[in-house]
Design a protein around this motif. Structure first.
Motif, PDB file in Angstrom:
ATOM      1  N   PRO A   1       2.901   7.613   9.201  1.00 24.53           N
ATOM      2  CA  PRO A   1       1.949   7.588  10.312  1.00 24.53           C
ATOM      3  C   PRO A   1       0.563   7.095   9.897  1.00 24.53           C
ATOM      4  N   TYR A   2       0.460   6.474   8.723  1.00 21.45           N
ATOM      5  CA  TYR A   2      -0.796   5.947   8.185  1.00 21.45           C
ATOM      6  C   TYR A   2      -0.421   4.928   7.119  1.00 21.45           C
ATOM      7  N   ASP A   3      -1.384   4.171   6.618  1.00 14.93           N
ATOM      8  CA  ASP A   3      -1.048   3.211   5.574  1.00 14.93           C
ATOM      9  C   ASP A   3      -1.067   3.895   4.208  1.00 14.93           C
ATOM     10  N   TYR A   4      -0.564   3.198   3.210  1.00 14.71           N
ATOM     11  CA  TYR A   4      -0.388   3.813   1.901  1.00 14.71           C
ATOM     12  C   TYR A   4      -1.695   4.251   1.247  1.00 14.71           C
ATOM     13  N   ALA A   5      -2.797   3.622   1.616  1.00 12.88           N
ATOM     14  CA  ALA A   5      -4.088   3.966   1.013  1.00 12.88           C
ATOM     15  C   ALA A   5      -4.847   5.025   1.807  1.00 12.88           C
ATOM     16  N   ALA A   6      -4.272   5.506   2.893  1.00 16.25           N
ATOM     17  CA  ALA A   6      -5.010   6.381   3.805  1.00 16.25           C
ATOM     18  C   ALA A   6      -5.406   7.721   3.190  1.00 16.25           C
ATOM     19  N   LEU A   7      -4.685   8.167   2.164  1.00 21.12           N
ATOM     20  CA  LEU A   7      -4.953   9.483   1.577  1.00 21.12           C
ATOM     21  C   LEU A   7      -5.851   9.404   0.348  1.00 21.12           C
ATOM     22  N   GLU A   8      -6.298   8.211   0.004  1.00 23.43           N
ATOM     23  CA  GLU A   8      -7.223   8.035  -1.113  1.00 23.43           C
ATOM     24  C   GLU A   8      -8.514   8.827  -0.834  1.00 23.43           C
ATOM     25  N   PRO A   9      -9.171   9.338  -1.884  1.00 31.38           N
ATOM     26  CA  PRO A   9      -8.831   9.238  -3.303  1.00 31.38           C
ATOM     27  C   PRO A   9      -7.910  10.360  -3.792  1.00 31.38           C
ATOM     28  N   HIS A  10      -7.445  11.210  -2.896  1.00 32.34           N
ATOM     29  CA  HIS A  10      -6.714  12.404  -3.293  1.00 32.34           C
ATOM     30  C   HIS A  10      -5.255  12.111  -3.657  1.00 32.34           C
ATOM     31  N   VAL A  11      -4.636  11.189  -2.933  1.00 33.18           N
ATOM     32  CA  VAL A  11      -3.296  10.709  -3.255  1.00 33.18           C
ATOM     33  C   VAL A  11      -3.388   9.187  -3.275  1.00 33.18           C
ATOM     34  N   ASP A  12      -3.064   8.580  -4.394  1.00 32.98           N
ATOM     35  CA  ASP A  12      -3.291   7.148  -4.544  1.00 32.98           C
ATOM     36  C   ASP A  12      -2.235   6.319  -3.825  1.00 32.98           C
ATOM     37  N   ALA A  13      -2.628   5.100  -3.457  1.00 25.01           N
ATOM     38  CA  ALA A  13      -1.773   4.218  -2.676  1.00 25.01           C
ATOM     39  C   ALA A  13      -0.508   3.824  -3.421  1.00 25.01           C
ATOM     40  N   THR A  14      -0.602   3.605  -4.718  1.00 20.81           N
ATOM     41  CA  THR A  14       0.577   3.209  -5.488  1.00 20.81           C
ATOM     42  C   THR A  14       1.628   4.309  -5.477  1.00 20.81           C
ATOM     43  N   THR A  15       1.193   5.543  -5.695  1.00 20.92           N
ATOM     44  CA  THR A  15       2.128   6.673  -5.639  1.00 20.92           C
ATOM     45  C   THR A  15       2.766   6.781  -4.265  1.00 20.92           C
ATOM     46  N   MET A  16       1.964   6.666  -3.208  1.00 26.88           N
ATOM     47  CA  MET A  16       2.510   6.774  -1.860  1.00 26.88           C
ATOM     48  C   MET A  16       3.547   5.692  -1.593  1.00 26.88           C
ATOM     49  N   ASN A  17       3.270   4.483  -2.031  1.00 29.68           N
ATOM     50  CA  ASN A  17       4.204   3.382  -1.810  1.00 29.68           C
ATOM     51  C   ASN A  17       5.531   3.641  -2.528  1.00 29.68           C
ATOM     52  N   ILE A  18       5.458   3.982  -3.809  1.00 24.76           N
ATOM     53  CA  ILE A  18       6.666   4.247  -4.591  1.00 24.76           C
ATOM     54  C   ILE A  18       7.408   5.468  -4.048  1.00 24.76           C
ATOM     55  N   HIS A  19       6.666   6.507  -3.737  1.00 29.51           N
ATOM     56  CA  HIS A  19       7.249   7.758  -3.254  1.00 29.51           C
ATOM     57  C   HIS A  19       8.026   7.514  -1.957  1.00 29.51           C
ATOM     58  N   HIS A  20       7.433   6.743  -1.061  1.00 23.66           N
ATOM     59  CA  HIS A  20       8.048   6.486   0.239  1.00 23.66           C
ATOM     60  C   HIS A  20       9.174   5.465   0.153  1.00 23.66           C
ATOM     61  N   THR A  21       8.904   4.295  -0.421  1.00 25.10           N
ATOM     62  CA  THR A  21       9.874   3.197  -0.376  1.00 25.10           C
ATOM     63  C   THR A  21      10.973   3.293  -1.423  1.00 25.10           C
ATOM     64  N   LYS A  22      10.733   4.027  -2.500  1.00 22.58           N
ATOM     65  CA  LYS A  22      11.734   4.161  -3.558  1.00 22.58           C
ATOM     66  C   LYS A  22      12.413   5.527  -3.525  1.00 22.58           C
ATOM     67  N   HIS A  23      11.644   6.586  -3.718  1.00 20.87           N
ATOM     68  CA  HIS A  23      12.240   7.924  -3.803  1.00 20.87           C
ATOM     69  C   HIS A  23      12.858   8.360  -2.474  1.00 20.87           C
ATOM     70  N   HIS A  24      12.074   8.310  -1.409  1.00 17.23           N
ATOM     71  CA  HIS A  24      12.605   8.755  -0.115  1.00 17.23           C
ATOM     72  C   HIS A  24      13.756   7.852   0.324  1.00 17.23           C
ATOM     73  N   GLN A  25      13.611   6.542   0.135  1.00 18.62           N
ATOM     74  CA  GLN A  25      14.685   5.630   0.524  1.00 18.62           C
ATOM     75  C   GLN A  25      15.987   5.944  -0.215  1.00 18.62           C
ATOM     76  N   THR A  26      15.875   6.342  -1.473  1.00 19.31           N
ATOM     77  CA  THR A  26      17.069   6.683  -2.242  1.00 19.31           C
ATOM     78  C   THR A  26      17.777   7.902  -1.670  1.00 19.31           C
TER      79      THR A  26
END
Length: 226
Positions: free
Chosen positions: A9-34
């Protein structure tokens, strides 16, 4: 129908600086997708289960509703799919988080003494989870709030779990290392503290309201029954 990866419901950088965009991208597109891919593959063997919603699938874990040869896969990956779908929605841009209000705040103060005391106990549950898992704030059938920690991709919907009480989730925090290691390395308590800067308290309030009615929200609406 196969399960699919929900959009954030937001872009990958929306939680910066507390949760970084790279982690969000990997977490969503790799881990959750798996988790989604593995769950769908398991259910291909038992297509009659494809019509069961993710909430009721989690509730059915470790019951005879799930065939024995896919029980572990469904528990791990069905849990992973539900947990992450829940997790994305319970976070928001830091500018949108203002703390609990209304009935949820009143319940937190009644059951824990204060919001700060609830956070302290939640943080302890999250930090004290050995290895991978989750910390949860949830409401029981009597309307009382509790804090629990579950291993791996288990969650409070899985009522069979030892040493836990069945709960309707209100808040949840992923403490698997993949959720924080790029930014926080081994400093899990720092990640836990940062979580409070991105909590979507409006969503938490909706989860609490639904839980008091013995419902679990799914995509903004009560989940269909099995």
């Amino acid at each position: 129908m196969a399960f699919s990866l929900p959009s954030l419901p937001y872009d990958y950088a929306a939680l910066e600086p507390h949760v970084d965009a790279t982690t969000m991208n990997i977490h969503h597109t790799k881990h959750h997708q798996t988790y989604v891919n593995n769950l769908n593959a398991a259910l291909d063997k038992f297509p009659e289960l494809k019509s069961v919603g993710i909430v009721d699938l989690n509730k059915a874990v470790n019951t005879d509703k799930i065939p024995a040869d896919i029980k572990t896969v469904v528990r791990n990956n069905g849990g992973g799919h539900y947990n992450h779908s829940f997790f994305w929605k319970i976070m928001t841009n830091p500018s949108n988080t203002n703390g609990p209000m209304g009935d949820l705040k009143a319940a937190i103060e009644a059951d824990f003494g204060s919001v700060d005391e609830m956070k302290t106990k939640f943080n302890a549950a999250a930090a004290g989870r050995f290895g991978s898992g989750w910390a949860w704030l949830g409401v029981d059938e009597a309307g009382k709030l509790h804090i629990e920690s579950t291993p791996n991709q288990d969650n409070p919907l899985m009522s069979h779990l030892p040493d836990t009480k069945p709960l309707f989730p209100v808040l949840g925090l992923d403490v698997w290392e993949h959720a924080y290691y790029l930014k926080y390395q081994n400093r899990r308590p720092e990640y836990i503290a940062a979580f409070w800067n991105v909590v979507n308290w409006e969503q938490a309030a909706e989860n609490f309201k639904a839980g008091k009615e013995h419902k679990v929200l799914l995509d903004g609406a009560p989940a269909p029954k099995m």
